[in-house]
Design an enzyme around this catalytic site. Structure first.
Site, PDB file in Angstrom:
ATOM      1  N   ASP A  28      43.640  52.250   9.508  1.00 57.86           N
ATOM      2  CA  ASP A  28      43.287  52.305  10.869  1.00 57.86           C
ATOM      3  C   ASP A  28      42.808  53.530  11.547  1.00 57.86           C
ATOM      4  O   ASP A  28      44.028  53.931  11.862  1.00 57.86           O
ATOM      5  CB  ASP A  28      44.683  51.372  12.043  1.00 57.86           C
ATOM      6  CG  ASP A  28      44.576  49.950  13.541  1.00 57.86           C
ATOM      7  OD1 ASP A  28      43.832  51.000  13.681  1.00 57.86           O
ATOM      8  OD2 ASP A  28      44.257  49.022  13.204  1.00 57.86           O
ATOM      9  N   ASN A  29      42.336  53.021  12.137  1.00 60.22           N
ATOM     10  CA  ASN A  29      41.937  54.565  13.212  1.00 60.22           C
ATOM     11  C   ASN A  29      42.110  54.531  15.041  1.00 60.22           C
ATOM     12  O   ASN A  29      41.505  55.160  15.695  1.00 60.22           O
ATOM     13  CB  ASN A  29      40.253  54.906  13.579  1.00 60.22           C
ATOM     14  CG  ASN A  29      39.476  53.375  13.956  1.00 60.22           C
ATOM     15  OD1 ASN A  29      40.040  52.189  14.360  1.00 60.22           O
ATOM     16  ND2 ASN A  29      37.980  53.943  14.675  1.00 60.22           N
ATOM     17  N   ASP A  53      39.399  55.863   9.651  1.00 67.00           N
ATOM     18  CA  ASP A  53      37.593  54.767  10.102  1.00 67.00           C
ATOM     19  C   ASP A  53      37.181  54.413   9.464  1.00 67.00           C
ATOM     20  O   ASP A  53      36.338  55.371   8.203  1.00 67.00           O
ATOM     21  CB  ASP A  53      36.779  56.095  10.744  1.00 67.00           C
ATOM     22  CG  ASP A  53      35.403  55.357  11.518  1.00 67.00           C
ATOM     23  OD1 ASP A  53      35.540  53.568  11.190  1.00 67.00           O
ATOM     24  OD2 ASP A  53      35.384  56.113  12.323  1.00 67.00           O
ATOM     25  N   LEU A  58      35.607  56.076   1.755  1.00 65.14           N
ATOM     26  CA  LEU A  58      36.989  56.189   1.654  1.00 65.14           C
ATOM     27  C   LEU A  58      37.321  56.280   0.063  1.00 65.14           C
ATOM     28  O   LEU A  58      37.614  55.415  -0.661  1.00 65.14           O
ATOM     29  CB  LEU A  58      37.532  54.716   1.956  1.00 65.14           C
ATOM     30  CG  LEU A  58      37.539  54.045   3.052  1.00 65.14           C
ATOM     31  CD1 LEU A  58      38.031  52.394   3.615  1.00 65.14           C
ATOM     32  CD2 LEU A  58      38.131  54.620   3.974  1.00 65.14           C
ATOM     33  N   THR A  92      31.593  49.212  11.777  1.00 68.77           N
ATOM     34  CA  THR A  92      32.570  48.933  11.162  1.00 68.77           C
ATOM     35  C   THR A  92      32.132  47.978  10.538  1.00 68.77           C
ATOM     36  O   THR A  92      32.543  47.653   9.426  1.00 68.77           O
ATOM     37  CB  THR A  92      33.822  48.734  12.585  1.00 68.77           C
ATOM     38  OG1 THR A  92      34.338  50.107  12.943  1.00 68.77           O
ATOM     39  CG2 THR A  92      34.978  47.683  11.927  1.00 68.77           C
ATOM     40  N   ARG A 106      36.318  49.244  -7.083  1.00 72.87           N
ATOM     41  CA  ARG A 106      36.696  50.123  -8.179  1.00 72.87           C
ATOM     42  C   ARG A 106      38.709  49.809  -8.431  1.00 72.87           C
ATOM     43  O   ARG A 106      38.823  50.350  -9.724  1.00 72.87           O
ATOM     44  CB  ARG A 106      36.595  51.024  -7.155  1.00 72.87           C
ATOM     45  CG  ARG A 106      36.974  52.605  -7.450  1.00 72.87           C
ATOM     46  CD  ARG A 106      36.893  53.630  -6.534  1.00 72.87           C
ATOM     47  NE  ARG A 106      37.426  54.264  -5.714  1.00 72.87           N
ATOM     48  CZ  ARG A 106      36.535  53.985  -4.430  1.00 72.87           C
ATOM     49  NH1 ARG A 106      35.757  54.331  -3.943  1.00 72.87           N
ATOM     50  NH2 ARG A 106      37.797  54.464  -3.304  1.00 72.87           N
ATOM     51  N   TYR A 145      28.878  41.986  18.093  1.00 72.35           N
ATOM     52  CA  TYR A 145      29.422  41.654  17.312  1.00 72.35           C
ATOM     53  C   TYR A 145      29.541  40.099  16.302  1.00 72.35           C
ATOM     54  O   TYR A 145      29.442  40.451  14.893  1.00 72.35           O
ATOM     55  CB  TYR A 145      31.181  41.005  18.493  1.00 72.35           C
ATOM     56  CG  TYR A 145      31.954  40.691  17.496  1.00 72.35           C
ATOM     57  CD1 TYR A 145      33.178  41.239  16.823  1.00 72.35           C
ATOM     58  CD2 TYR A 145      32.841  39.133  17.930  1.00 72.35           C
ATOM     59  CE1 TYR A 145      33.990  41.167  16.111  1.00 72.35           C
ATOM     60  CE2 TYR A 145      33.504  38.483  16.926  1.00 72.35           C
ATOM     61  CZ  TYR A 145      34.641  39.553  16.325  1.00 72.35           C
ATOM     62  OH  TYR A 145      36.150  39.103  16.103  1.00 72.35           O
ATOM     63  N   TYR A 159      28.091  41.180  -2.588  1.00 66.08           N
ATOM     64  CA  TYR A 159      29.145  41.690  -4.094  1.00 66.08           C
ATOM     65  C   TYR A 159      29.248  41.264  -4.720  1.00 66.08           C
ATOM     66  O   TYR A 159      29.046  41.321  -5.916  1.00 66.08           O
ATOM     67  CB  TYR A 159      30.013  42.586  -3.063  1.00 66.08           C
ATOM     68  CG  TYR A 159      29.571  44.757  -2.728  1.00 66.08           C
ATOM     69  CD1 TYR A 159      29.060  44.748  -2.208  1.00 66.08           C
ATOM     70  CD2 TYR A 159      30.775  45.222  -3.848  1.00 66.08           C
ATOM     71  CE1 TYR A 159      28.011  46.115  -1.616  1.00 66.08           C
ATOM     72  CE2 TYR A 159      29.967  46.338  -3.125  1.00 66.08           C
ATOM     73  CZ  TYR A 159      29.182  46.067  -2.779  1.00 66.08           C
ATOM     74  OH  TYR A 159      29.072  47.634  -1.888  1.00 66.08           O
ATOM     75  N   ARG A 186      40.990  39.750  26.978  1.00 71.59           N
ATOM     76  CA  ARG A 186      40.367  38.323  26.016  1.00 71.59           C
ATOM     77  C   ARG A 186      41.328  37.530  27.716  1.00 71.59           C
ATOM     78  O   ARG A 186      42.255  38.350  28.371  1.00 71.59           O
ATOM     79  CB  ARG A 186      41.277  38.660  25.053  1.00 71.59           C
ATOM     80  CG  ARG A 186      40.561  39.622  24.144  1.00 71.59           C
ATOM     81  CD  ARG A 186      40.807  39.042  22.149  1.00 71.59           C
ATOM     82  NE  ARG A 186      41.176  39.567  22.148  1.00 71.59           N
ATOM     83  CZ  ARG A 186      42.112  39.820  20.484  1.00 71.59           C
ATOM     84  NH1 ARG A 186      40.955  39.408  19.959  1.00 71.59           N
ATOM     85  NH2 ARG A 186      42.442  41.175  20.640  1.00 71.59           N
TER      86      ARG A 186
END
Ligand code: NAD
Ligand code: UDP
Length: 315
Positions: A28-29, A53, A58, A92, A106, A145, A159, A186
């Site tokens: 998590d960032n 992030d 990664l 993201t 991987r 979003y 993928y 929210r």
């Protein structure tokens, strides 16, 4: 691995996986998440937290065979965030999803993408079935979003089709419960904090718009059913108990015993395109053996108690 581990749903998922006896890596960032949500997990030696992030590469996070399941929940999710951090949301949903799919490839892991009912936009089909392609404004205030999640679904599907990655897409409908940030903007966090403080309850528009609210424990059970169910999805995970926002406001006032007035106020500009109705068709999730079990008022009582404790107010 849980990406978005310090968030509302992600932290409950970590707790559930640890209770199953799994070894869990939380990533998590902290853009909208809080380490406090992971207080229990961090005390467990089977849990590791990595502040990272996912929109950045990664590389060294894991190698083949290290990770069996990747739950991709990383994304801000409140409409209030759409106005303030739209670029981070799109990074993201796009690069973050790509990096996690590469990691899954991987490691030979199965990846669950937490998509959203927002892919249906302001739906013309009701209740929403997974075969409905949606009614999304690609340039409206919610588009950062909605379109990021739609792209994430497309990338996940590519993928799966072209590289053989094992994936499942779920579409989460409005979920609520303890650990939501009381100021996240929210509807239930607003209404409960307002009721506990004795402030007016801000019902936007005319209050006839509907949502269907799923308690977080049910949501986590649905996430696990989809991860373990072998399906590629998409699968709606939500509670089909549909209520108007006006009804919700009065329910929160009653359950808190608050003196707050219910104030119907104009829809804020950044909320343009607010979906008029939302309710999941959960036939597919039912085929995985999942069904929500927590009634709205029971879940609300638990969330009210948690929010009152966090705000230091009588609940
Ligand atoms: P949340 O904001 O509490 O949790 C999201 C977590 O992701 C946060 O901890 C945040 O810090 C982290 N994050 C965001 N961007 C990141 C990045 N680039 N790298 C690493 N971490 C990042 O929101 P939530 O309600 O728990 O939602 C979790 C997931 O479920 C999201 O993907 C959201 O889109 C999806 N979802 C939630 C709902 C709901 O009603 N709560 C509805 C539909 C979909
Ligand atoms: N809403 C409201 N008052 C608030 C916050 C939200 O009436 O203080 C309404 C909002 O316009 C929407 C619904 O509640 O119709 C759900 O909003 P939320 O931000 O929780 O999530 P959404 O389902 O829109 O993504």
């Amino acid at each position: 691995m849980v990406a978005g581990a310090a968030g509302f749903i992600g932290s409950h998922l970590c707790d559930r996986l640890l209770a199953e006896g799994r070894t869990v890596v939380g990533v998590d960032n902290l853009v909208t998440g809080r380490l406090a949500n992971l207080a229990g997990a961090l005390a467990n030696p089977a849990f590791t937290f990595v502040q990272r992030d996912v929109a950045l590469p990664l590389p060294a996070l894991a190698t083949a065979g290290d990770i069996a399941e990747i739950f991709h929940l990383a994304s801000p999710a409140s409409p209030a965030d759409f106005a303030t951090i739209p670029l981070e949301i799109m990074e993201t949903g796009s690069n973050g999803t790509k990096h996690l799919l590469q990691l899954a490839e991987r490691c030979g892991a199965r990846l669950l993408l937490a998509s959203t009912s927002e892919v249906y936009g302001d739906p013309e089909v009701h209740p929403q079935v997974e075969t409905y392609c949606g009614n999304v404004d690609p340039i409206g205030p919610r588009s950062c979003y909605d379109e990021a999640k739609r792209f994430a679904e497309a990338l996940t599907s590519a993928y799966r089709r072209h590289r053989g990655t094992d994936t499942v897409i779920i579409r989460i409908f409005n979920t609520y419960g303890p650990r939501m940030r009381p100021d996240d903007g929210r509807v239930l966090t607003n209404f409960i904090a307002q009721a506990l403080r004795g402030e007016p309850i801000t019902v936007f528009g005319d209050g006839t718009q509907t949502r269907s609210f799923c308690y977080v424990d049910d949501q986590v059970a649905g996430i696990l059913a989809a991860m373990r169910g072998g399906t590629a999805g998409p699968v709606n995970i939500g509670n089909p108990d549909e209520v108007t926002i006006l009804h919700l406001a009065h329910t929160v006032v009653r359950l808190t015993g608050s003196a707050s007035a219910v104030a119907v106020v104009p829809l804020p500009g950044e909320r343009a395109g607010d979906p008029a109705r939302r309710k999941p068709d959960i036939t597919r999730a039912g085929a995985l053996g999942w069904a929500p079990t927590v009634a709205l008022e029971d879940g609300l009582r638990a969330m009210i108690a948690a929010t009152a404790a966090e705000l230091g107010l009588p609940g």
